[in-house]
Design an enzyme around this catalytic site. Sequence first.
Site, PDB file in Angstrom:
ATOM      1  N   HIS A 207      21.819 -17.557 -79.404  1.00  0.00           N
ATOM      2  CA  HIS A 207      20.407 -17.954 -79.388  1.00  0.00           C
ATOM      3  C   HIS A 207      19.448 -16.819 -79.684  1.00  0.00           C
ATOM      4  CE1 HIS A 207      20.583 -16.178 -75.398  1.00  0.00           C
ATOM      5  NE2 HIS A 207      19.273 -16.121 -75.409  1.00  0.00           N
TER       6      HIS A 207
HETATM    7  C1  UD1 Z   1      14.473 -17.121 -73.370  1.00  0.00           C
HETATM    8  C2  UD1 Z   1      14.431 -15.628 -73.034  1.00  0.00           C
HETATM    9  C3  UD1 Z   1      15.770 -14.985 -73.320  1.00  0.00           C
HETATM   10  C4  UD1 Z   1      16.889 -15.719 -72.611  1.00  0.00           C
HETATM   11  C5  UD1 Z   1      16.824 -17.191 -73.018  1.00  0.00           C
HETATM   12  C6  UD1 Z   1      17.901 -17.999 -72.334  1.00  0.00           C
HETATM   13  C7  UD1 Z   1      12.242 -14.527 -73.352  1.00  0.00           C
HETATM   14  C8  UD1 Z   1      11.503 -13.559 -74.153  1.00  0.00           C
HETATM   15  N1  UD1 Z   1      13.430 -14.921 -73.826  1.00  0.00           N
HETATM   16  O1  UD1 Z   1      14.658 -17.224 -74.758  1.00  0.00           O
HETATM   17  O2  UD1 Z   1      15.746 -13.665 -72.848  1.00  0.00           O
HETATM   18  O3  UD1 Z   1      18.126 -15.168 -72.981  1.00  0.00           O
HETATM   19  O4  UD1 Z   1      15.534 -17.716 -72.655  1.00  0.00           O
HETATM   20  O5  UD1 Z   1      17.904 -19.294 -72.809  1.00  0.00           O
HETATM   21  O6  UD1 Z   1      11.773 -14.920 -72.299  1.00  0.00           O
HETATM   22  N2  UD1 Z   1      12.991 -24.898 -76.067  1.00  0.00           N
HETATM   23  C9  UD1 Z   1      13.210 -26.224 -75.834  1.00  0.00           C
HETATM   24  N3  UD1 Z   1      13.419 -26.627 -74.542  1.00  0.00           N
HETATM   25  C10 UD1 Z   1      13.423 -25.766 -73.504  1.00  0.00           C
HETATM   26  C11 UD1 Z   1      13.182 -24.407 -73.749  1.00  0.00           C
HETATM   27  C12 UD1 Z   1      12.967 -23.994 -75.040  1.00  0.00           C
HETATM   28  O7  UD1 Z   1      13.224 -27.045 -76.762  1.00  0.00           O
HETATM   29  O8  UD1 Z   1      13.626 -26.186 -72.353  1.00  0.00           O
HETATM   30  C13 UD1 Z   1      12.774 -24.435 -77.457  1.00  0.00           C
HETATM   31  C14 UD1 Z   1      11.306 -24.330 -77.789  1.00  0.00           C
HETATM   32  O9  UD1 Z   1      11.104 -24.811 -79.063  1.00  0.00           O
HETATM   33  C15 UD1 Z   1      11.028 -22.854 -77.773  1.00  0.00           C
HETATM   34  C16 UD1 Z   1      12.369 -22.249 -78.110  1.00  0.00           C
HETATM   35  O10 UD1 Z   1      13.345 -23.171 -77.609  1.00  0.00           O
HETATM   36  O11 UD1 Z   1      10.040 -22.478 -78.666  1.00  0.00           O
HETATM   37  C17 UD1 Z   1      12.569 -20.905 -77.481  1.00  0.00           C
HETATM   38  O12 UD1 Z   1      12.334 -20.943 -76.068  1.00  0.00           O
HETATM   39  P1  UD1 Z   1      11.711 -19.675 -75.303  1.00  0.00           P
HETATM   40  O13 UD1 Z   1      11.623 -19.950 -73.852  1.00  0.00           O
HETATM   41  O14 UD1 Z   1      10.495 -19.220 -76.001  1.00  0.00           O
HETATM   42  O15 UD1 Z   1      12.766 -18.541 -75.537  1.00  0.00           O
HETATM   43  P2  UD1 Z   1      14.367 -18.578 -75.523  1.00  0.00           P
HETATM   44  O16 UD1 Z   1      14.825 -18.421 -76.919  1.00  0.00           O
HETATM   45  O17 UD1 Z   1      14.887 -19.729 -74.739  1.00  0.00           O
END
Ligand code: UD1
Length: 368
Positions: A207
């Site tokens: 990811h």
């Molecule tokens: C975040 C953490 C990362 C961790 C990861 C575990 C930061 C900077 N990054 O990254 O360190 O390893 O979580 O998963 O905090 N999304 C969904 N549903 C959700 C959550 C996210 O659809 O429940 C999608 C959204 O489109 C979002 C993207 O995933 O824009 C990324 O989510 P985000 O929380 O920004 O960062 P992660 O890549 O999950």
Amino acid sequence: MTPKKVTCVVGARPNFMKVAPVYRALQARGLDVRLVHTGQHYDERMSEIFFNQLDMPRPDAFLGVGSGSHAVQTAKVLTSFDEDCDTFGPDLVLVAGDVNSTVACAMVAAKRGIAVGHIEAGLRSRDWAMPEEINRILTDALSDLLLTPSADGDENLGAEGVPSWRIYRVGNLMIDTLRRNLERARALPTLDELGLEAANYAVVTLHRPSNVDHPDQLARLFAALGKVAERLPIIFPIHPRTRQRLEAAGIDVAAGIELLEPLGYLQFLGSMASAKLVLTDSGGIQEETTALGVPCLTLRDNTERPITVDEGTNTLLGSDASKIVPAVDQILATGGKTGRVPDLWDGRSAERVADVVCGGFPTLLEGG
Ligand code: UD1
């Protein structure tokens, strides 16, 4: 100071298994503990399922910040957690790991003169391109209690000039949760449901932006995984971010790679525990495979968890996809790296955190 009211913060998936045992231990010592969920992760399978499986109560507050740019997400946590502190008035805020919610809540607390404790302090990848590295360094700078998982954490902090009175080596809280749940995870019919045979499949998770945000890199990784799948079946519980990128890039997924929705904690733990090998770019999974004794290939150029390479079962493969197939072949031929479980990854870390919190500690505000 000796706190009486403690707010524990969770925001994203990797926080839940670190905070659950601490929350339980502090409550058992009679403290007034509040659980705040920032809502950084919000999908049922990225959040809700963990509360059910980890015996955590529903959060007392759900801030609902959701997704957004780093600035927007962080800013929303800042304003909403500030209001939550008005409501509860904690004298200690405990944050975990390195996600955006971690640094935002630490900053709110420090500016309000509330003591901050950082679970998983001192880890460093020395890769300033990782948002998590920025979050780690800032959170540590703001924290009164630096609760480290291993000696390298203490050394990193010492090298940055942090005085020893702020550093407490408590061990690995994620492993508290692993040890508590392993038998339960193994008892589930996960392998049968997925049509897998123990020690004859690989688990993959990816990811990180460095692997999934560039279509060419993602295509190379999936091509290499396709070759691995000719050797043994792969299950790939896919992070929503990775699914979006895969679909946007129109990449073909080879037969033998089964893309799954994100798994619950118990199902994922059970599937790792019986795997032949794990391929990942996650931080926590490097630690969990070391605790389980399962070979792990980490698709990153660096790791903030070097102890998993030095003592455990982890191999840092780098981001070059052409290294994947030879490394898998080596594991299939030799059984892969065997390691040992690091010191203080013993399932008792939360008790050590509770000892530190209840024993009283000096704060930055008091000048140490
Ligand atoms: C975040 C953490 C990362 C961790 C990861 C575990 C930061 C900077 N990054 O990254 O360190 O390893 O979580 O998963 O905090 N999304 C969904 N549903 C959700 C959550 C996210 O659809 O429940 C999608 C959204 O489109 C979002 C993207 O995933 O824009 C990324 O989510 P985000 O929380 O920004 O960062 P992660 O890549 O999950």
